[in-house]
Structures are given as C-alpha cells and as structure tokens.
Design an enzyme around this catalytic site. Structure first.
Site, PDB file in Angstrom:
ATOM      1  N   HIS A   7       3.568  -3.329  -3.810  1.00 35.76           N
ATOM      2  CA  HIS A   7       2.419  -2.931  -3.000  1.00 35.76           C
ATOM      3  C   HIS A   7       1.366  -2.224  -3.858  1.00 35.76           C
ATOM      4  CE1 HIS A   7       0.388  -1.602   0.746  1.00 35.76           C
ATOM      5  NE2 HIS A   7       0.080  -0.528   0.024  1.00 35.76           N
ATOM      6  N   GLU A   8       1.810  -1.234  -4.614  1.00 43.79           N
ATOM      7  CA  GLU A   8       0.871  -0.472  -5.446  1.00 43.79           C
ATOM      8  C   GLU A   8       0.338  -1.311  -6.602  1.00 43.79           C
ATOM      9  OE1 GLU A   8      -0.243   2.149  -4.288  1.00 43.79           O
ATOM     10  OE2 GLU A   8       1.280   2.528  -2.764  1.00 43.79           O
TER      11      GLU A   8
ATOM     12  N   HIS B  58      -2.771  -3.065  -5.456  1.00 47.31           N
ATOM     13  CA  HIS B  58      -3.942  -2.174  -5.550  1.00 47.31           C
ATOM     14  C   HIS B  58      -4.394  -2.027  -7.006  1.00 47.31           C
ATOM     15  CE1 HIS B  58      -3.845  -1.094  -1.388  1.00 47.31           C
ATOM     16  NE2 HIS B  58      -2.721  -0.401  -1.451  1.00 47.31           N
TER      17      HIS B  58
END
Length: 352
Positions: A17-18, A21
């Site tokens: 997920h990170e 980003h």
C-alpha cells in the site's frame, strides 16, 4: 506460528500500500522523507536514496512522510517543486489513489497465482434434493453431478446458481449418473431466499443443495488473468456493498471485526493450506484498498475528496475546516477500531 504469519501478511499488505504512494510520489518528483512499516518508536531504520526506511514498534499500519504533507499542519508550504503541496490537485489525487490501487494489484496477482496453482471450489455434485422441488419432479437425485446447463459447461457449484439466476424459462441439465450422461429439463421456480447480507430476496431456484465435496480447478495463464480480474472486481463490490449495508443498519454493528479477528482468520488460513492463505490475503488486500478509498477525512479517500473540492472550486479548503474534518475522521476510525476490538473480545468470552 499464527501470530508470526499474521504479522508477515499484515506487513506485506502495508508495504505494498505504502509502496504505491511512494512510487507515485517519486514519479511526480516529490521527496519522501520516511517510509515506515508500523507506527511509534522505530526498531530498525536505514537511509537509502534520500528516504528513511524503517520498521516501527506498532505493526498495525504504516505511512510515507512526504515533503509538504502534514495532516496536523494543513497549511504547511515547503518551497520547491519536490513538495507534495506544490503539486497540482490531480497529481496529488494520483499519489493518494496509488496506495489503494497497489492493494488491488496485489490481490489480482494473488488470485492469478491461485488460479495457476489450483483454485478450490465446491463440486457441482448434488448433496440434497428438496421435496416437491422442480429438481425432484424432474427426476434429479442425490449424488448426481451437473456437467452442463444448456450450453454452459459447469465445473463448480457457484456456476450452477449463476446460470440458473441469469437465464429465463426451462433449462436443460446434463447430469452424470453412474458414469452415464443423462439430460433433464427443469423449470426453476421463483422462491424466497436470502443474499449474503441475509436480506430477503426472490430468486430462481430448482431446490438442490451441494454435497460436501471440493474440486480443484486449474487455469491456463490466459484463463488465470480473467479469473484474477473477476475475483478482484467481485471482492471489491462485495466489500463496498458490505460497508453500505453496515451504514444502512442491515448488517448489525456486532459483525464488525477487529485486529484479533483478522489475526485469527489469517492464522486459520495458514494452518489450512497455502492456497487458503493466499485467498484470505487477497481478500484482506482488497478490503484495505476499498476502505482506504472511503470519503472519510484522514483516509486516502478523504484527501482525494479535499483535492476534488480544490479542482471544482479552484481553492483549497480552509485550514480550520481541514483540521476539524480530519479530527472527525480520526474519531470515526478510532471508534470503528474500538468497536472491532470490543466485538472480538465479546466473541472470545462468548466462546469461552
């Protein structure tokens, strides 16, 4: 062992997920100061290519700290083209959306792997025929195996229900019985039933139930791509609907699970089989992606909402409004987490 598996799976999901980003931020030239798996006191860290990569004490989440982005200081302006706040709103939206999107991609990859390694499903073998049902009247018997309905080849029990509900009129069922292929014409009846959310619905049915048998379906790479896409979309829709039904009160709040429930589900899956672990990891990854897109301040979806507001009105929301909404978002998230933990503890004591 279950706890270790849970922590590994959760760390992978947070990392992916990170990473979404991070990659989107770096693509647009934004400096990322910190990439953290976990919150609180850092346990291990390494500075590499301008970013501090670290593991922190509380492994229930993670974050990337970008130059110019600070929820506690919404009006923060850091000079330079490498600052998040100096990027165009649509670029910020891409950076925000990249995290949940990475979770959807991970889920699709896991579903693809499951399709190649062999996906377990209920066999299309009949375990029970209801009395006076269309199936019984047509001559269907227990242990019959459905191999085709009209022109649709049947490999799993799930396909039977979809084919019956998505067609009209009488159906031709091709049944394997005693190593012989027989054909029966069955006209489904519309009866009362329940969906997965226990809502009362009307449904075309023939009055059969599955036998407790599993079948392993292996897919070619091309078929696996289709399988992965369909499962990711299907899982996403199910979670979106689940959130909607929870808000509407159709699903009781007692059904909300917390970190203990997630840990147990992952632990049980790991003890069951590697395929089961992949399946539950894919579902949780989709869950993480969907929930982060909800328009709740403090989540990616909330920040996307702020940027859409800026695109439409051509001005940023005031620092005061931003702070109040963000605090409200954290209250909502904190309340949901506490509710989940409360329900988890209740389930433990009820079982005890």
């Amino acid at each position: 062992m279950g706890t270790i598996t849970f922590l590994i799976v959760l760390s992978i999901l947070v990392f992916i997920h990170e990473l979404g980003h991070f990659l989107a931020a770096r693509y647009f030239g934004v400096t990322v100061h910190t990439f953290s798996i976990g919150f609180g006191k850092k346990l291990f860290s390494k500075h590499w290519k301008g970013t501090q990569w670290q593991f922190a004490l509380v492994p229930l989440g993670g974050y990337v700290k970008m130059k110019g982005q600070d929820d506690t200081k919404p009006g923060l302006i850091e000079n330079g083209d490498d600052s998040y706040n100096n990027k165009k709103p649509w670029q910020r939206i891409v950076i925000l959306f990249a995290g949940p999107f990475a979770n959807f991609i991970l889920a699709a990859i896991l579903y693809f792997a499951i399709a190649i390694l062999g996906a377990n499903s209920l066999s299309p073998t009949i375990g029970e025929v209801m009395k006076d049902s269309p199936a019984q009247k047509a001559g269907i018997q227990k242990n019959d195996k459905i191999v085709r309905i009209n022109d649709t080849e049947i490999k799993t029990w799930e396909q039977i229900g979809k084919t019956i509900t998505q067609t009209q009129g009488a159906l031709k069922f091709y049944i394997q019985r005693d190593n012989k292929l027989q054909m029966f014409v069955i006209k489904p009846e519309i009866n009362d039933s329940q969906n997965i959310f226990r809502e009362k619905i009307k449904k075309r049915m023939i009055g059969i139930a599955p036998a407790p048998k599993l079948v392993t379906i292996y897919h070619s790479p091309i078929e696996a791509i289709s399988y992965a896409y369909d499962k990711t979309i299907e899982s996403s829709k199910m979670i979106f609907l689940g959130v909607q039904k929870l808000i509407q009160g159709i699903i009781p709040s007692s059904e909300v699970g917390g970190v203990i429930t997630i840990g147990k589900v992952i632990s049980d899956a790991s003890e069951s089989s590697f395929i089961a672990l992949l399946a539950i990891t894919a579902l949780i990854s989709v869950n993480l992606g969907v929930l982060n897109l909800l328009p709740i301040p403090a989540l990616d979806g909330g920040h996307i909402m702020f940027n859409l507001y800026e695109i439409i009105t051509r001005r940023k929301p005031s620092d005061r409004v931003f702070m109040y909404l963000t605090l409200a978002g954290w209250v909502i998230l904190g309340s949901l987490m506490l509710l989940g933990i409360y329900n988890d503890i209740n389930r433990i004591f009820l079982k005890g």
